[in-house]
Scaffold this motif. Structure first.
Motif, short mmCIF file in Angstrom:
data_model
loop_
_atom_site.label_atom_id
_atom_site.label_comp_id
_atom_site.label_asym_id
_atom_site.label_seq_id
_atom_site.Cartn_x
_atom_site.Cartn_y
_atom_site.Cartn_z
N TRP A 87 25.12 34.81 62.92
CA TRP A 87 25.97 35.03 64.10
C TRP A 87 25.18 35.09 65.41
CZ3 TRP A 87 23.73 39.53 65.65
CH2 TRP A 87 23.15 40.33 64.64
N ASP A 89 23.11 33.08 67.18
CA ASP A 89 23.13 32.00 68.17
C ASP A 89 24.42 32.01 68.98
OD1 ASP A 89 20.56 30.86 67.57
OD2 ASP A 89 21.43 30.05 65.75
N ARG A 90 25.54 32.28 68.31
CA ARG A 90 26.81 32.37 69.03
C ARG A 90 26.81 33.55 69.99
NH1 ARG A 90 28.36 31.00 63.80
NH2 ARG A 90 28.90 33.15 63.25
N LYS A 93 24.70 32.76 73.09
CA LYS A 93 25.46 31.87 73.97
C LYS A 93 26.55 32.62 74.71
CE LYS A 93 27.97 27.46 73.98
NZ LYS A 93 28.45 26.34 73.14
N ASP A 118 27.28 26.72 58.06
CA ASP A 118 28.12 27.53 58.92
C ASP A 118 29.57 27.06 58.85
OD1 ASP A 118 28.36 25.27 60.47
OD2 ASP A 118 27.03 25.97 62.06
N ASP A 124 22.55 25.06 61.59
CA ASP A 124 22.16 25.34 62.96
C ASP A 124 20.70 25.77 62.94
OD1 ASP A 124 21.76 26.32 65.46
OD2 ASP A 124 23.63 27.43 65.59
#
Length: 309
Positions: A87, A89-90, A93, A118, A124
């Motif tokens: 989770w 990287d999300r 961002k 994912d 990713d």
């Protein structure tokens, strides 16, 4: 009255002229094991926010708006990598964070894990994440923890070069603690024949420990707690426990104990003390730091593996 005013004014001007106290480096660490390592190395030079708290499961964590705000205010973000935090990287961002990210597992020789993807069905690779291609629990080997410490030091020094001397001194002290605890692990396990070093845990989190210290770990669930144990796998594990007369069965602090309770009902094994794999305990618990965790787990393992006299 004039002299008093003048003295007050002079004092205020003197205080204003003093250099401002250096602000601590604001670090966000994804889970408690990393947070503790950052604190050990950073000392008073850091202010650490840990996203997944004590006894929390980073595999299935759902970030909050407060987490995004913490990242937005951070000078450095510290992650494990190897797919541990699917989770992150999300969250990076969403937070708008543009600063450096230290991947603590950089340089570790990974153990192959389950191939997972994912939600969009693709992998990713940002910030070193492979979403299940490798076993992410690399810190369970103290040799890897040394690599983690080196990467954390590098990230902190880059973020605050003026604090480098203190950071390096703290890092050296932490590495000495790692050396000591690894010597304890090896010495405690040495008298136990390798063929008898067999342990069942809730999920497959101790692969690096097993490889480093010659212990065989069996688990009904895979690398991630998001996995579900298949009935056939459970039956196979039960048969193996019976055949090999495995007595050491442990529930991890992040796990639901019901599956292991089922296994112990169908075998002669008994659930031993709680062990810590992916998260530390609360501050008043037996595994409040990484070093405490390794010592606590060792005591539990050796107690179960050592034949009663």
């Amino acid at each position: 009255m004039k002299r008093s005013f003048a003295a007050s004014l002079a004092m205020a001007m003197a205080l204003f002229a003093l250099p401002a106290l250096a602000e601590p480096v604001k670090v966000v660490a994804t889970f408690t094991i990393l947070g503790d390592m950052v604190r050990q190395i950073g000392g008073d030079e850091v202010a650490v926010t840990t996203l997944v708290g004590p006894d929390g499961d980073a595999h299935v964590y759902e970030p909050t708006p407060a987490d995004a705000r913490a990242l937005g205010a951070a000078n450095l973000v510290v992650v494990n990598g190897l797919g541990m935090e699917g989770w992150i990287d999300r969250l990076v961002k969403a937070s708008g964070y543009k600063g450096p990210v230290t991947v603590t597992s950089t340089g570790v020789k990974p153990i192959a894990g389950e191939e997972e993807h994912d939600e969009a069905g693709h992998e990713d690779h940002d910030h070193g994440h492979d979403h299940g291609a490798f076993d992410p629990h690399a810190w369970q080997s103290v040799a890897n923890a040394r690599i983690y410490a080196d990467n954390i030091l590098k990230g902190l020094v880059a973020a605050a070069p003026d604090k480098a001397a203190n950071l390096r001194a703290n890092h050296a002290a932490f590495k000495a603690k790692l050396d000591a605890v690894e010597s304890e692990i090896k010495a405690a396990l040495k008298p136990i024949p390798r063929k008898d070093r067999k342990i069942v845990t809730s999920h497959d989190a101790f692969g690096y420990y097993g490889k480093a210290y010659g212990v065989t770990f069996l688990a009904p669930v895979g690398m991630s707690t998001e996995s579900e144990a298949a009935a056939g796998d459970i039956a196979k594990l039960i048969r193996q426990i019976k055949k090999e007369k495995i007595k050491a069965v442990f529930v991890e602090n992040i796990a639901d104990p019901r599956l292991l309770e089922q296994i112990t009902r169908e075998t002669s094994a008994r659930i031993g003390g709680r062990v810590y794999s992916d998260a530390l305990s609360a501050a008043d618990g037996p595994a409040a730091t990484y070093i405490d965790m390794m010592r606590h787990n060792l005591a539990q393992f050796t107690k179960a593996l050592t034949p009663a006299s």
